[in-house]
Design an enzyme around this catalytic site. Structure first.
Site, PDB file in Angstrom:
ATOM      1  N   ASP A  19       0.979  -1.293  -0.131  1.00  0.00           N
ATOM      2  CA  ASP A  19      -0.192   0.020   0.325  1.00  0.00           C
ATOM      3  C   ASP A  19       0.873   1.513   0.112  1.00  0.00           C
ATOM      4  O   ASP A  19       1.741   0.979   0.832  1.00  0.00           O
ATOM      5  CB  ASP A  19      -0.614  -0.108   1.536  1.00  0.00           C
ATOM      6  N   ASP A 117      -3.310   3.103  -5.264  1.00  0.00           N
ATOM      7  CA  ASP A 117      -2.291   2.815  -5.023  1.00  0.00           C
ATOM      8  C   ASP A 117      -2.049   1.482  -4.038  1.00  0.00           C
ATOM      9  O   ASP A 117      -1.439   1.602  -2.983  1.00  0.00           O
ATOM     10  CB  ASP A 117      -2.635   4.042  -3.921  1.00  0.00           C
ATOM     11  N   GLU A 118      -2.541   0.450  -4.817  1.00  0.00           N
ATOM     12  CA  GLU A 118      -2.385  -0.818  -4.009  1.00  0.00           C
ATOM     13  C   GLU A 118      -1.517  -2.075  -4.857  1.00  0.00           C
ATOM     14  O   GLU A 118      -2.587  -2.144  -5.826  1.00  0.00           O
ATOM     15  CB  GLU A 118      -3.807  -1.317  -3.204  1.00  0.00           C
TER      16      GLU A 118
END
Length: 423
Positions: A19, A117-118
């Site tokens: 993350d 974002d992950e």
């Protein structure tokens, strides 16, 4: 509590769930030469709209109670707080750079981009080429991401996709080095302690409420609840919950998921409170857009699903079937508005709208009723094709309905956005 499953029979892999910490806010800080760990900064959908949603906030701003989903008007008016618009193209460029770092350590088929974002990495067969353990490799990747981009990251390590994701969400983000590792032997001690249930991946608040009614309040309660009852009450999803509550997940990144029931959807958080009659405009614009995309696929939709949500959080949702299928936005809108008018509060104020089409059949399968005017139908189809062609060549705003020139319209505001946000 007792152990129902034999973990020795379950495949154990080495999965990293990475993350990018406060990603949107961090990138925005870096572009301005600011330290994302020290400054107070919020990224909002539109700085000119007081009702705009906060898309991201730095850790320091979160300490003031401002988080993702807050509204612009909730942010204190202070000189030490930065409020900026998103730069989606830049965010995507950073995501691409970080993905390229990850792909130095694994084959492409062992990488899955979960969101901007992950992402997940299956390092089962590759970590030993670079480090002594998956955790050592996680530290290497974390350091390289920071050295290359100045983005901080947290990493959950697990024996499967589920454990890595839950390890990330529950524990890694609170560890000093931002890394933690969960294996099958950690299930009773760590996984079963999770409560409320909505903190557990795959369970929303509605499902949590239904499980609470059965005396299930923690993941441990769910893991030790007879799965036969869960299957009876919830179907196959109940069995999945039981397996997941016991830390079991057989999915593999390299075995890519094939979507058997695709859908086309459009949703929006409105920038202000909308009266019930104003939602007609936005609903029609959304239906126009999804039907246009469907026609380009040469499909008819048999299933329509829509939801509208009030500012107080009450949601009205409905799914219905068109047996013969349809690709006519006027017909679909009439049915949606008919259902919505019967169920929704006409005096409430509304903030969210979504529409989706699914259960597709080829448009070549379209059947004409004996009671339909064939000439009229052919004229309508020719008109729809002309409109689609013009929109494809000149853009969505090249042809608009008159209602899209009213104050309630959001069509012009959404033109040229990436994922609903400014480039």
């Amino acid at each position: 509590m007792y152990k129902l499953y034999n973990y020795h029979l379950c495949p154990e892999r080495d999965i990293l769930c990475v993350d990018l910490k406060s990603f949107f806010a961090s990138v925005s800080c870096i572009l301005k030469g600011l330290d994302p760990m020290k400054v107070k900064l919020a990224v909002v959908g539109d700085t000119k709209s007081i009702g705009s949603v906060v898309l991201a906030a730095t850790p320091e701003l979160k300490k003031l109670g401002i988080k993702t989903g807050s509204r612009l008007f909730e942010i204190p008016s202070r000189s030490d707080i930065y409020i900026i618009n998103p730069s989606m193209k830049v965010y995507l460029d950073y995501t691409k750079r970080i993905s390229e770092i990850a792909l130095k350590y694994i084959a492409p088929e062992d990488f899955h981009q979960y969101s901007v974002d992950e992402f997940f990495m299956d390092v089962t067969h590759s970590y030993h080429l670079f480090a002594d353990s998956p955790k050592a490799l996680a530290k290497m990747i974390q350091d390289e991401i920071y050295d290359e981009t100045h983005i901080h990251s947290t990493i959950g390590i697990g024996g499967n996709l589920l454990l890595s994701k839950v390890a990330l969400d529950i524990e890694a983000k609170h560890m000093p080095d931002g890394i933690t590792e969960w294996r099958y032997q950690d299930v009773p001690e760590k996984l079963w302690r999770i409560k409320p249930l909505s903190k557990f991946w795959g369970i929303n608040r509605r499902s949590e409420k239904k499980l609470n009614q059965r005396g299930i309040f923690s993941v441990g309660d769910l893991a030790n609840y007879p799965y036969t009852y869960l299957k009876k009450d919830f179907g196959i999803i109940g069995v999945d919950w039981h397996l997941h509550a016991n830390g079991i997940d057989f999915s593999q990144i390299s075995q890519k998921h094939v979507v058997h029931s695709p859908s086309i959807a459009k949703s929006q958080i409105l920038m202000r409170d909308y009266r019930f009659e104003e939602t007609y405009v936005v609903l029609f614009e959304h239906i126009d857009e999804v039907v246009h995309r469907m026609r380009l696929m040469k499909q008819l939709a048999r299933t329509v699903h829509f939801t509208v949500g009030t500012k107080d959080g009450h949601v009205y949702r409905k799914q219905f079937t068109i047996n013969a299928g349809s690709n006519n936005e006027m017909d679909i809108m009439k049915l949606v508005w008919k259902h919505l008018s019967r169920m929704a509060d006409p005096y409430a104020l509304y903030r969210t709208i979504s529409v989706s089409l699914s259960n597709f059949i080829p448009d070549s399968a379209k059947q004409i009723s004996l009671f339909q005017d064939t000439d009229q139908l052919l004229r309508e189809e020719a008109l729809m094709k002309t409109i689609d062609d013009v929109k494809e060549k000149y853009g969505q705003l090249s042809i608009m309905r008159a209602i899209s020139c009213t104050e309630a319209s959001t069509l012009k505001l959404r033109e040229g956005l990436i994922a609903g946000h400014k480039r």
